[in-house]
Structure formats: structure tokens, C-alpha cells
Write a protein that holds these residues in place. Structure first.
Motif, PDB file in Angstrom:
ATOM      1  N   PRO A 146       0.772  -0.810   0.408  1.00 37.25           N
ATOM      2  CA  PRO A 146       0.211   0.580   0.462  1.00 37.25           C
ATOM      3  C   PRO A 146       1.256   1.271  -0.305  1.00 37.25           C
ATOM      4  N   HIS A 147       0.306   2.455  -0.672  1.00 35.49           N
ATOM      5  CA  HIS A 147       0.596   3.293  -0.488  1.00 35.49           C
ATOM      6  C   HIS A 147       0.439   4.724  -1.283  1.00 35.49           C
ATOM      7  N   ASP A 148       1.027   6.070  -1.079  1.00 34.66           N
ATOM      8  CA  ASP A 148       0.285   7.018  -1.593  1.00 34.66           C
ATOM      9  C   ASP A 148       0.726   7.331  -2.771  1.00 34.66           C
ATOM     10  N   VAL A 149       2.184   7.085  -2.874  1.00 34.29           N
ATOM     11  CA  VAL A 149       2.202   7.457  -4.153  1.00 34.29           C
ATOM     12  C   VAL A 149       3.824   6.707  -4.773  1.00 34.29           C
ATOM     13  N   MET A 150       3.561   7.219  -6.386  1.00 34.95           N
ATOM     14  CA  MET A 150       4.357   6.443  -6.531  1.00 34.95           C
ATOM     15  C   MET A 150       6.171   6.695  -7.202  1.00 34.95           C
ATOM     16  N   PHE A 151       6.917   6.951  -7.280  1.00 37.79           N
ATOM     17  CA  PHE A 151       7.947   7.893  -7.436  1.00 37.79           C
ATOM     18  C   PHE A 151       9.013   6.943  -8.445  1.00 37.79           C
ATOM     19  N   VAL A 152       9.591   7.276  -9.553  1.00 40.75           N
ATOM     20  CA  VAL A 152       9.905   6.271 -10.526  1.00 40.75           C
ATOM     21  C   VAL A 152      11.813   6.857 -10.180  1.00 40.75           C
ATOM     22  N   ALA A 153      12.429   6.310  -9.110  1.00 44.63           N
ATOM     23  CA  ALA A 153      13.869   6.371  -8.927  1.00 44.63           C
ATOM     24  C   ALA A 153      14.557   6.320 -10.112  1.00 44.63           C
ATOM     25  N   VAL A 154      14.111   5.363 -10.971  1.00 44.69           N
ATOM     26  CA  VAL A 154      15.336   4.931 -11.719  1.00 44.69           C
ATOM     27  C   VAL A 154      15.874   5.851 -12.772  1.00 44.69           C
TER      28      VAL A 154
END
Length: 414
Positions: free
Chosen positions: A139-147
Motif C-alpha cells: 500500500p502506498h500514496d505516491v509512486m516515484f520512479v527512481a530509476v
């Protein structure tokens, strides 16, 4: 099936994940990581299924400079467990999921530093070839593409672009946009932006470099009329590895002998010295389009890295950096506001770093744009007391971006 489950379905006992930020902080302050490394090697031999111990060991090995062994150990950990957690301090304000790739310290956006000791809970999910999928995303509120952008990661980023089209939560840093951060592609996007100076950067083969050396190919035919002196660097290099200023075609063979790469970036050398003869290089992070200063390096040499600029040895340089950071929002940022706005528009990334200088006619000279630049607050407070507030502002702005983005979803409770 979760590879970190025992045969009866219960969770296997694991050591604690130390994390990059605490380990790098220890290394940065001069602490000796070798005893910990020795301890982790012995422990991992006895507990080969402890993914946390393996990941801790991989990070220690990276910090000690043993890159190949580190990456091999990291992959062992990732095959056991692709997901790693850094808990919030107290009750989480927001749950952040980061999609990450295997690699060294420059492979991903350094989110652990950005949310260290905060109310942001960080879940780091590693993806890519050879890394098993997990049965369910946490579960999460925001997804960040860190690649971060790299030749061997661009296919992964394009695959992730397809995935995020139907992602159930808001996404930061669209992966397709990250692929445009390669030096030649970023140059094509930014070099004609108002207020920006960015000489043409071309990606060429070793064979073409040899043809330049022999006179068969003119540099000007590759660099839109620009000529020697040029700067050259091997593809995929960071921190100045293999970066040289080449004055003429006669100097190319010596460079090729010293740098055994098959591909290079070349660009016209720009003399960006200030009136006092010193070079000044700035690391600036654009967060939601707003610039934040991370550091300024001052050196007599054109190739500046903060750690080799002699900042710790010069009270005068530190005093100038302190003044610059204090006046950044009132002076440098508004002076280059048009350039920053155009860079944000053209790169179209929520979070991106810029290494830059200023040309002698006052333009923003872009050396590099990347989403994976290291930013931190690890400098000794007694020597760099002035850095604490600017870094707090930067970290607070990142937190604000996360909360603002999460608030776009009706499911976010705050």
C-alpha cells in the motif's frame, strides 16, 4: 511466492536493514566501514538467505570502492527479496513507493537522503532483469520512479512507462521523460532554451575518435561548427572518470590509450572562469519547477567536484558558499528564472538535478541534468553550519511535492 517466507509460510528472521543514508553518513564522516564489512561477510556466509544482511554488505562494499563485488552481492539480495523498507519517524504522514533498479550509488534517485528521519515511510521496490516480481505491491500514496537514466536502463524505463498508464496512485517522474536525460538528448532539448548555454554534445564511437585523431573527421562536422578544445568522457561515466579537456587532434591518441571505452561523449570546452580566475559549479535541484541549491564548488581547475574543490581547506571558499546559499532565492534564482522555467518545461520532470555554472555573458551553463544526483545534509555542522537551512528547505519542498501529489487522489487520507 515471497522468497522471504519459511516453509510453513511464516516470515524468516532477518537482520535489520541499515540503509544507505546511515552507512554513507558514517563513511562521509571518516568512519571505518571495514570492520562492519568483515562482520557482514561472516554473517552472510552463515545466513545466506538474509536479504537485509546482503543488502547492507552490498552498500558497504560500494562505499569501500569494491563495485563489482558490491553489485554481485546486491543481486543476491534482490533475488531473495526485491522490496526494502525505511520506516517513518513516528506515524507516517505519507507512504512513498519507489521503483528502483540494481546498480551503484548513481543508479537511482537518492530518496533515502530526501526522506531521512522524516514522517515519510519509504518502500523501495527493485525491478528489472533477473529480479523476481512480488505478488502484491505494498500500500502506498505516491509512486516515484527512481530509476536513473543509463543506456542499460532505458528499455526498463520504457517498459515502466507502459505500466504507469494504469497505475492506481499518482506517479512522479514519468519514466519516458527520464530517458531524455542522456547528455546528447538533454542537450538537444535544452541548448536553444532562453537564458541557457549548453554546447552540442555528441555521442560517438571509438572509431570516430580515431578518425578525429588521424584527421579523417573534423570535430566541427560533429559539433555543429564547434572545434577544439573539446571535453571528452566515456559513455556512462560519473564523477569525472575519464573526463578530459583535449586541445587538438594530436592529443586524441593519448586520451584513447588512457581510456579504453568503446563510446564517448564530446562537446566544446567552455571557459566559464569568473573575473577572479576561479571556476564555480553549482548543484541545483528543481522540485516541481522551483530551484533549490544543494552546493557550490569553487576551484582553479575547470573540472570541479565538490569533494576535490578544497572547500574543507578554505574558510574563504566556505564563506563565499555560505553567502551564495543565503542569497540564492533573492539573487541567483530570479536572475536565471527564465532558464529554470524553460528547463522544467522541456524536461517535464517533477524532480531533477542540474550541475551548472555561469558563462561570462551571464547565461546558465548546463553541464548535466539527471534525476539521480546525490544531495545530502552530511557535511560537518561545525565546518558547514550554513548548509543546514538550505538542505532543510530542499527536503521540505520534496515532502510538500509528495503531499501535494498524494492529495490528487481521493483515497489519500493524509
Amino acid at each position: 511466492m515471497d522468497n522471504n517466507l519459511s516453509e510453513d509460510g511464516s516470515k524468516k528472521a532477518q537482520s535489520k536493514l541499515i540503509g544507505l543514508a546511515p552507512l554513507m553518513r558514517k563513511a562521509f564522516s571518516g568512519g571505518d566501514l571495514k570492520p562492519l564489512g568483515t562482520e557482514l561477510i561472516a554473517y552472510s556466509q552463515e545466513h545466506p538467505d538474509d536479504a537485509h544482511a546482503l543488502m547492507n554488505l552490498a552498500t558497504v562494499l560500494l562505499l569501500l570502492g569494491h563495485r563489482d563485488a558490491a553489485l554481485s552481492t546486491q543481486m543476491e539480495a534482490l533475488k531473495l527479496q526485491p522490496l526494502y523498507s525505511i520506516p517513518a519517524i513516528g506515524k507516517p504522514k505519507l507512504r512513498l513507493l519507489a521503483l528502483m533498479a540494481e546498480g551503484d550509488l548513481m543508479a537511482n534517485t537518492p530518496l533515502e537522503f530526501l526522506v531521512e528521519d522524516s514522517d515519510i515511510a519509504l518502500e523501495m521496490l527493485y525491478v528489472g532483469l533477473g529480479i523476481p516480481a512480488i505478488p502484491e505491491v505494498p500500500p502506498h500514496d505516491v509512486m516515484f520512479v527512481a530509476v536513473g537514466e543509463a543506456d542499460d536502463k532505458n528499455d526498463l524505463l520504457l517498459d515502466l512507462q507502459e505500466i504507469i498508464q494504469t497505475w492506481p496512485t499518482p506517479v512522479l517522474n514519468a519514466p519516458e521523460r527520464i530517458t531524455h536525460l542522456g547528455r546528447d538528448r538533454a542537450c538537444a532539448l535544452l541548448q536553444d532554451a532562453p537564458g541557457v548555454a549548453m554546447p552540442t554534445s555528441a555521442r560517438i564511437s571509438r572509431q570516430t575518435m580515431e578518425q578525429i585523431a588521424s584527421g579523417q573527421v573534423a570535430v566541427s562536422s560533429i559539433l555543429d561548427g564547434d572545434d577544439f578544445p573539446i571535453i571528452a568522457r566515456p559513455l556512462g561515466s560519473h564523477a569525472g572518470q575519464g573526463l578530459r579537456k583535449i586541445l587538438s587532434a594530436e592529443d586524441v591518441p593519448d586520451y584513447l590509450q588512457a581510456v579504453p571505452s568503446e563510446e564517448f561523449y564530446i562537446a566544446r570546452f567552455v571557459d566559464y572562469r569568473s573575473a577572479d580566475g576561479q571556476f564555480r559549479k553549482y548543484r541545483i535541484i528543481l522540485i516541481d519547477g522551483k530551484p533549490f541549491i544543494s552546493h557550490m564548488g569553487i576551484s582553479k581547475h575547470w573540472m570541479i567536484h565538490y569533494l576535490n574543490a578544497g572547500m574543507t581547506d578554505s574558510a574563504e571558499k566556505r564563506a563565499e558558499e555560505a553567502c551564495f546559499m543565503e542569497s540564492f532565492d533573492a539573487d541567483f534564482a530570479p536572475r536565471h528564472a527564465t532558464a529554470f522555467a524553460e528547463i522544467f518545461k522541456r524536461l517535464d520532470l517533477d524532480y531533477v538535478g542540474i550541475d551548472c555554472g555561469e558563462t561570462q555573458d551571464g547565461k546558465l551553463l548546463i553541464f548535466e541534468a539527471d534525476s539521480d544526483m546525490i544531495v545530502h545534509a552530511m557535511d560537518p555542522v561545525d565546518m558547514f553550519p550554513y548548509k543546514q537551512e538550505p538542505m532543510k528547505k530542499l527536503f521540505a519542498a520534496f515532502r510538500d511535492l509528495l503531499i501535494k501529489t498524494a492529495s490528487m487522489s481521493p483515497a489519500y487520507q493524509g
